[in-house]
Design an enzyme around this catalytic site. Sequence first.
Site, PDB file in Angstrom:
ATOM      1  N   ASP A  82       0.854  -1.189   0.000  1.00 32.00           N
ATOM      2  CA  ASP A  82       0.000   0.000   0.000  1.00 32.00           C
ATOM      3  C   ASP A  82       0.888   1.237   0.000  1.00 32.00           C
ATOM      4  OD1 ASP A  82      -2.233   1.617   0.053  1.00 32.00           O
ATOM      5  OD2 ASP A  82      -2.804   1.134   2.113  1.00 32.00           O
ATOM      6  N   LYS A  83       0.233   2.382  -0.106  1.00 31.51           N
ATOM      7  CA  LYS A  83       0.909   3.681  -0.145  1.00 31.51           C
ATOM      8  C   LYS A  83       0.143   4.648   0.734  1.00 31.51           C
ATOM      9  CE  LYS A  83       0.059   7.830  -2.372  1.00 31.51           C
ATOM     10  NZ  LYS A  83      -1.255   8.525  -2.467  1.00 31.51           N
ATOM     11  N   HIS A  84       0.867   5.577   1.337  1.00 31.57           N
ATOM     12  CA  HIS A  84       0.218   6.656   2.092  1.00 31.57           C
ATOM     13  C   HIS A  84       0.862   7.980   1.720  1.00 31.57           C
ATOM     14  CE1 HIS A  84      -1.806   8.792   5.340  1.00 31.57           C
ATOM     15  NE2 HIS A  84      -0.655   9.402   5.534  1.00 31.57           N
ATOM     16  N   SER A  85       0.031   9.003   1.521  1.00 35.81           N
ATOM     17  CA  SER A  85       0.518  10.354   1.254  1.00 35.81           C
ATOM     18  C   SER A  85       0.154  11.252   2.424  1.00 35.81           C
ATOM     19  CB  SER A  85      -0.113  10.900  -0.030  1.00 35.81           C
ATOM     20  OG  SER A  85       0.142  12.292  -0.156  1.00 35.81           O
ATOM     21  N   THR A 122      -8.958  11.122  -0.785  1.00 40.83           N
ATOM     22  CA  THR A 122      -9.165  10.069  -1.782  1.00 40.83           C
ATOM     23  C   THR A 122     -10.593   9.545  -1.753  1.00 40.83           C
ATOM     24  OG1 THR A 122      -6.839   9.424  -1.724  1.00 40.83           O
ATOM     25  CG2 THR A 122      -8.396   7.779  -2.519  1.00 40.83           C
ATOM     26  N   ARG A 170      -7.548  14.628  19.689  1.00 46.43           N
ATOM     27  CA  ARG A 170      -6.434  15.503  19.282  1.00 46.43           C
ATOM     28  C   ARG A 170      -6.924  16.654  18.424  1.00 46.43           C
ATOM     29  NH1 ARG A 170      -3.109  11.796  15.937  1.00 46.43           N
ATOM     30  NH2 ARG A 170      -1.865  13.666  15.551  1.00 46.43           N
ATOM     31  N   SER A 185      -0.605   7.365  14.405  1.00 50.24           N
ATOM     32  CA  SER A 185      -1.927   7.414  13.786  1.00 50.24           C
ATOM     33  C   SER A 185      -1.893   6.841  12.372  1.00 50.24           C
ATOM     34  CB  SER A 185      -2.429   8.861  13.756  1.00 50.24           C
ATOM     35  OG  SER A 185      -3.698   8.942  13.138  1.00 50.24           O
ATOM     36  N   LYS A 189      -3.155   2.362  11.330  1.00 47.38           N
ATOM     37  CA  LYS A 189      -4.168   1.992  10.338  1.00 47.38           C
ATOM     38  C   LYS A 189      -3.561   1.116   9.250  1.00 47.38           C
ATOM     39  CE  LYS A 189      -5.519   6.332   9.638  1.00 47.38           C
ATOM     40  NZ  LYS A 189      -5.096   7.137  10.786  1.00 47.38           N
ATOM     41  N   LYS A 190      -2.349   1.441   8.813  1.00 43.97           N
ATOM     42  CA  LYS A 190      -1.709   0.655   7.760  1.00 43.97           C
ATOM     43  C   LYS A 190      -1.336  -0.736   8.263  1.00 43.97           C
ATOM     44  CE  LYS A 190      -2.011   3.716   4.537  1.00 43.97           C
ATOM     45  NZ  LYS A 190      -2.938   3.479   3.402  1.00 43.97           N
TER      46      LYS A 190
END
Length: 442
Positions: A82-85, A122, A170, A185, A189-190
């Site tokens: 997967d990818k996260h930005s 997204t 937060r 955080s 999730k990932k």
Amino acid sequence: MTLLPQEIIARKRDGAVLSRDEIAGFITGLTSGAVTDAQAAAFAMAVYFRNMEIDERVALTLAMRDSGTVLDWSRLDGPVIDKHSTGGVGDNVSLMLGPILAACGAHVPMISGRGLGHTGGTLDKFDAIEGYTTNPDIETLRRVVKDVGCAIIGQTDDLAPADRRLYAIRDVTATVENVSLITASILSKKLSAGLDALILDVKAGSGAFMKTLDEATGLAESLVTVANGAGMKTGALLTDMNEPLASAAGNWLEVKNAIDFLTGAHRDERLLEVTLGLCAHGLVLGGLALDQDDGYLRAKVALESGAALTKFTAMVRALGGPPDIENPRHGERHHCPVIRDVFAEGEGHVAAIDTRAVGMAVVVLGGGRTDPTASIDHGVGLDRLARLGATADSNTPIARIHARDEAAADEAERRLRRVYRIGEAPKANPVVYRYLAPKEES
């Protein structure tokens, strides 16, 4: 000895390094309700001021991962990537990256979020696709990832519930901007998605949350170190966000931009470089490519052969969207009555862009939110956005507005004319600043 929540808070307040058991106990209480909102807020504030060591960040990440379901993909044939930005303007990379990786043999269960502030989300882009289900149940997610290879959805109630509760606290206690808490955080999730590998896109510039390269590097180093310490092979690209990444900003307009990218009708150069770069490193991390050059070539072939488009359309169909999403007729429902070009003040070249303000122009049009519960208009936004160095004169617009009424278009135009500074052509920014690899790859 088991410490009470207030004792753990006091230890962190006083600068102590918390043990794995202390952190796990606090997060267990947060999940069960034994820890109150006031105590969670005090804990977040103590971490905000005292920060956390790497081992503490790993412990917090794992504890929040284990607060809910952790997906198991062991029966799949192929790596789960997967990818996260960290977010930006015109950042629709996920829409192309997931299908490209899937076309290369990866499985991509991408858990994404909605937009807030100046950044686009997204999930909001996929909500612009009629019928597409962004919050399916876990079994549907499993089926689509197995059958298609990729599924881009939102966080379910089962995944990292402790993070969802802590983030909400937060958000209203001014403790969001802390690298330790941001790291836990994102990664909890990932990790709950059961990934083998993760590629991160950490942005720096006027449209990013991290304005300077030093700030972005600090976050990237934390994310890469903690993710690998938690057992998930992870690397990070540091990329530029001093101008919109795609030439479109706004939910349906970015979907259309992504479809044009996949079909080959139009590909923004900077967007292509970032997307294929992330794919290349992701394939290496997942063991599907020998090195970056091999990964880049595999990703490019998947894109140019049409295999990635096939994966994208199959994913859309499997999650309830139309079977022919690339057909232009699907954009008709988002057509805006007011479409106008915007011309800069003066003539010359685009010398600088306040990219955050470009994103806020989309919010003014109704295409973004500042309140997490607000509804948005998926059709409005901007396209034909001029790049840094582009010519700007009375015949060459800097953007095109899609609005529901003249008043909203007027306000967006005023904003855009202020945020595009015209002068001499600037020196080009690198699209990719550097790559941070897992230690064993360094």
